[in-house]
Scaffold this motif. Structure first.
Motif: not given
Length: 356
Positions: A24-28, A35-37, A214-219, A241-247
């Motif tokens: 994938g062109c993103g991180l995961l 979703q994650i950029d 969790e990768h699917s819930q990360s940013m 670093r991939l971390v839990d999603r946050s606003g």
């Protein structure tokens, strides 16, 4: 507490094994860039107050000898790090980018100009057929010669990251496309890292996964930690670093900066657990960072490494041009190099100017 001097630096002892996430062109794998950029970096083109002291000398050297280039090289701990190197680029369009890429070739023509302990990540024997920059699309297209595909699997992602972060460090470049012997590569040839879309800094650098995430819930958040060269010079290393999603990605980045590096053998803490992030707000192109530390007193000098790491990390994750730092509500912050942070400080144009 915030340490004000005599920071202990650890000697490099080993290498952290980080899983290479290449699909994938993103991180995961399976996640879109949307979703994650993280936001794109915007560099402060003005004379940052925090860098004025050393900039004058560097500026005169540029006029006499050439131009400062930032290239991403592999350090002794196997991390990619930006290194600022002086080079004679001439007046030819795209020459700076071409020379920067040549500096990244292992045992290449510029190997003797690199700081001790740093080496190129591009395969030995690689050369650049062409480098074209499309100003309208902000796209750099580089065409490598045949040896470019001769690398080990574990280096594939690092090669992509180093090329992307080096070329997007050139003014006006935000995207990168890779060709091989005149043909567009749809994927990297060894482990299949996808190249169908132009690359941006959104791919991250020195990727790692936070504990229990969790990768699917990360940013992703990109942090700047400190390291020590073989010549005992301090420099900064970016880590995504991939971390839990946050606003609040900027606040999360500083929380992770306080938590420290996952690999404390190679990377050093720039903040301690006593520091608290009270608030982060943005107005226009400036982000205000409010920190609390109960032992801090007005007029006390704060570690230069800490304040610079805050500026680099905040601008990387917000795209803001400047950062204003307050500690315990006080704005007359001064670091151990006697640099004032009383006014908003811009991201330095060049970092890690190490001795060759």
């Amino acid at each position: 507490m915030i340490r004000t001097g005599g920071w202990k630096r650890r000697t490099a002892l080993g290498v952290l094994a980080i899983p290479l996430l290449t699909a994938g062109c993103g991180l995961l794998p399976g996640q879109s860039a949307e979703q994650i950029d993280p936001p794109m970096v915007q560099y402060d083109t003005g004379a940052a107050e925090a860098a004025q002291a050393g900039a004058a000398l560097a500026e005169s050297a540029v006029k006499e000898k050439g131009k400062q280039l930032t290239v991403y090289l592999k350090d002794s701990g196997d991390y990619l790090a930006p290194v600022t190197i002086m080079a004679d680029t001439g007046e030819e369009a795209g020459a700076a980018g071409r020379i920067a890429l040549e500096m990244m070739v292992e045992d290449g023509p510029h190997a003797g100009e690199l700081p001790v302990g740093f080496r190129g990540i591009l395969p030995k024997g690689t050369s650049i057929n062409s480098l074209h920059i499309d100003a309208g699309q902000k796209l750099a297209t580089v065409d490598f010669t045949k040896p470019f595909t001769d690398y080990s699997l574990q280096d594939e992602r690092k090669i992509v990251e180093a090329i992307t972060w080096t070329l997007t460090g050139i003014s006006g470049v935000e995207q990168v496309q890779i060709l091989h012997e005149g043909e567009k590569l749809m994927e990297m040839p060894v482990d299949g890292y996808p190249l169908s879309k132009p690359l941006t800094r959104q791919i991250g650098i020195n990727l790692e996964v936070g504990p229990g995430v969790e990768h699917s819930q990360s940013m992703p958040v990109t942090l700047y930690f400190s390291a020590l060269s073989e010549d005992n010079e301090q420099y900064y290393v970016p880590v995504t670093r991939l971390v839990d999603r946050s606003g609040e990605p900027a606040k999360e980045a500083l929380q992770q900066l306080i938590a420290g590096p996952l690999d404390s053998r190679e990377l050093n803490y720039v903040m301690t657990s006593d520091v608290q992030v009270k608030a982060i707000s943005q107005k226009g192109d400036t982000v205000m960072v409010e920190l609390n530390e109960e032992t801090y007193e007005e007029g006390q000098q704060l570690p230069a490494e800490m304040l610079q790491a805050v500026v680099l990390s905040v601008t990387e994750n917000t795209g803001a041009a400047k950062v204003l730092i307050r500690v315990n509500g006080l704005s007359d912050v001064v670091d151990t190099n006697n640099r004032s942070y009383a006014e908003p400080v811009g991201r330095p144009d060049f970092v890690n100017a190490l001795k060759a």
